[in-house]
Design a protein around this motif. Structure first.
Motif, short mmCIF file in Angstrom:
data_model
loop_
_atom_site.label_atom_id
_atom_site.label_comp_id
_atom_site.label_asym_id
_atom_site.label_seq_id
_atom_site.Cartn_x
_atom_site.Cartn_y
_atom_site.Cartn_z
N ILE A 1 0.85 -1.19 0.00
CA ILE A 1 0.00 0.00 0.00
C ILE A 1 0.89 1.24 0.00
O ILE A 1 1.75 1.39 0.88
CB ILE A 1 -0.93 0.02 1.23
CG1 ILE A 1 -1.88 -1.18 1.19
CG2 ILE A 1 -1.73 1.32 1.29
CD1 ILE A 1 -2.73 -1.32 2.43
N ILE A 2 0.70 2.11 -0.99
CA ILE A 2 1.52 3.31 -1.10
C ILE A 2 1.03 4.36 -0.11
O ILE A 2 -0.12 4.78 -0.17
CB ILE A 2 1.49 3.87 -2.54
CG1 ILE A 2 2.15 2.87 -3.50
CG2 ILE A 2 2.22 5.22 -2.60
CD1 ILE A 2 2.07 3.28 -4.96
N ILE A 3 1.91 4.77 0.82
CA ILE A 3 1.54 5.82 1.78
C ILE A 3 2.20 7.16 1.44
O ILE A 3 1.81 8.19 1.99
CB ILE A 3 1.87 5.42 3.23
CG1 ILE A 3 3.38 5.33 3.45
CG2 ILE A 3 1.17 4.12 3.60
CD1 ILE A 3 3.77 5.25 4.92
N MET A 4 3.18 7.14 0.54
CA MET A 4 3.79 8.37 0.04
C MET A 4 4.21 8.14 -1.40
O MET A 4 4.81 7.12 -1.72
CB MET A 4 5.00 8.79 0.88
CG MET A 4 5.71 10.04 0.37
SD MET A 4 7.10 10.57 1.42
CE MET A 4 6.21 11.32 2.79
N ASN A 5 3.88 9.10 -2.26
CA ASN A 5 4.22 9.00 -3.67
C ASN A 5 5.06 10.21 -4.08
O ASN A 5 4.56 11.33 -4.07
CB ASN A 5 2.95 8.91 -4.53
CG ASN A 5 3.26 8.70 -5.99
OD1 ASN A 5 4.27 8.11 -6.35
ND2 ASN A 5 2.38 9.20 -6.86
N ARG A 6 6.33 9.97 -4.35
CA ARG A 6 7.27 11.03 -4.74
C ARG A 6 7.25 12.22 -3.78
O ARG A 6 7.19 13.37 -4.18
CB ARG A 6 7.00 11.49 -6.18
CG ARG A 6 7.30 10.41 -7.22
CD ARG A 6 7.24 10.94 -8.63
NE ARG A 6 7.66 9.94 -9.60
CZ ARG A 6 7.74 10.14 -10.91
NH1 ARG A 6 7.43 11.35 -11.40
NH2 ARG A 6 8.14 9.19 -11.72
N GLY A 7 7.24 11.89 -2.51
CA GLY A 7 7.33 12.92 -1.49
C GLY A 7 6.02 13.48 -1.01
O GLY A 7 6.01 14.39 -0.18
N VAL A 8 4.91 12.96 -1.50
CA VAL A 8 3.59 13.47 -1.09
C VAL A 8 2.81 12.35 -0.39
O VAL A 8 2.65 11.27 -0.95
CB VAL A 8 2.78 13.97 -2.32
CG1 VAL A 8 1.40 14.46 -1.87
CG2 VAL A 8 3.55 15.08 -3.04
#
Length: 316
Positions: free
Chosen positions: A305-312
Motif C-alpha cells: 500500500i503506497i503511503i507516500m508517492n514522490r514525497g507526497v
C-alpha cells in the motif's frame, strides 16, 4: 520569534516544565550559547535548574562522561543541545526508563531553533503517531526514489515510534525540532540500494548523491560524495556500524533541508535511513555510532500500500 521565545516554547510547551521540578541542561562548548538560554528560561520558570557543559563528542551516539550520565538519572526534565547526538546512547535510554522527560537538540543552530519551534506541534504529534501506527502494523516496506533508491526491508514485529516534540509524560523522549515517525528494520533482512541525495549526518550537504548498497541488512559498498567519510566511521566503530539501523519519515512542515540532519530528517516529503546503533528503539545492535542520510522525493510502499508517492503523503 527570537531565541529566548523559542527556548520558552521548548522548555514550557514541549517539555511541560513545572515550578520546582529538577531541570538539567547538558550542552557542550560548541553549543553553549543555546544551552545557556535554555538554562536561563528554566531558572525564570522556577525550576531547580542545573547546567553541565562537556567537550563535544567525536561521533553521534557516543556516550557522555559518566558523571553526566549519572546526573541525567536524577532529574525530572533534561534538554541536551550538543554538537553530536546523545539520542542513541545508553545514558539517555536509562534516564528515559527512569522516567526523565528528555529532548535532544543535536547540532541545532539559533536560526533553526527560532524557525522550527514556531509550529503547531499538536498537528505534528497527530501525523507522526498515525504514521508510527502504520509502521507498527507493517511486515515489509519498499522505498524507491527518483534518484535511484530501491530497497526492501522487513519490520515484522518491530514497533514504530513517533517523535512528536510533546514530552509531558514520564519517560517521554523526542528530538527538538521534532517531527518524524521511525522504526528499526529487522537485522539481516534488507536488500537493495539507498541513494542519499540530501545530507549525511556529521558530513553535511552532499555535492552529489551517495549510493549505499545494502546486502543482508548491512552496508556492502559505497559510491559517491561522503563515501570516504562513512568508510572511516565503519573502520573506527567496526562492522556493527554498517547495520541498517533506522527508517524514518519526516512530518514537520516548517523544516527545511539545510545540511543539518537534526532538521533535515524532519522535512515533510523526505525519508531517512540510519546506519549503526538501533538498540535504543527496538533493535538488537549496540554500537557507539548512529548516522542518518536523507532521501528526497521517496515513494513508500507498506505491505503493497503506497503511503507516500514522490514525497507526497497519500494517507488521509
Amino acid at each position: 520569534m527570537n531565541l529566548k521565545n523559542a527556548a520558552l516554547i521548548a522548555v514550557k510547551d514541549c517539555m511541560g516544565l513545572k515550578e520546582g521540578e529538577r531541570f538539567l541542561v547538558i550542552t557542550d562548548t560548541a553549543l553553549k550559547n543555546i544551552g545557556e538560554v535554555l538554562y536561563q528560561v528554566g531558572v525564570e520558570l522556577g525550576s531547580e535548574a542545573m547546567y553541565m557543559e562537556i567537550l563535544p563528542r567525536s561521533n553521534d551516539g557516543e556516550e557522555p562522561p559518566e558523571a553526566v550520565a549519572e546526573a541525567l538519572l536524577n532529574v525530572d526534565v533534561a534538554l541536551i543541545p550538543t554538537l553530536k547526538s546523545m539520542s542513541h546512547t545508553m545514558a539517555r535510554r536509562r534516564a528515559s526508563e527512569r522516567g526523565v522527560r528528555i529532548a535532544t537538540l543535536p547540532g541545532i543552530t539559533e536560526d533553526m531553533m527560532v524557525r522550527t519551534l514556531n509550529v503547531d506541534y499538536q498537528q505534528i504529534k497527530e501525523l507522526s503517531e498515525k504514521i508510527a501506527a502504520i509502521l507498527t502494523k507493517a511486515v515489509s516496506i519498499k522505498v524507491t526514489s527518483r534518484a535511484g533508491t530501491e530497497i526492501v526491508f522487513s519490520v515484522k514485529n518491530r514497533e514504530g515510534h513517533a517523535d512528536t516534540g510533546i514530552n509531558h509524560q514520564p519517560g517521554s523522549f523526542s528530538n527538538l525540532p521534532a517531527g518524524e515517525a521511525y522504526i528499526a528494520p529487522v537485522e539481516g533482512k534488507a536488500e537493495g540500494r539507498i541513494v542519499i541525495d540530501g545530507s549525511l549526518a556529521g558530513y553535511g550537504m552532499l555535492k552529489s548523491p551517495l549510493v549505499v548498497h545494502i546486502e543482508k541488512g548491512r552496508v556492502a559498498a559505497l559510491e559517491g560524495d561522503g563515501a570516504d567519510y562513512l568508510k572511516e566511521v565503519f573502520r573506527k566503530y567496526g562492522d556493527d556500524a554498517r547495520n541498517l539501523a533506522e527508517f524514518g519519515i519526516g512530518t514537520n512542515p516548517m523544516a527545511r533541508i539545510t545540511g543539518k540532519i537534526l532538521e533535515d530528517e524532519k522535512v515533510m516529503g523526505t525519508v531517512h535511513f540510519a546506519f549503526g546503533d538501533n538498540s535504543t528503539f527496538g533493535g538488537n545492535v549496540s554500537v557507539d555510532s548512529h548516522l542518518d542520510g536523507l532521501v528526497k522525493e521517496p515513494t513508500i510502499e507498506v505491505d503493497d500500500i503506497i503511503i507516500m508517492n514522490r514525497g507526497v503523503f497519500t494517507i488521509e
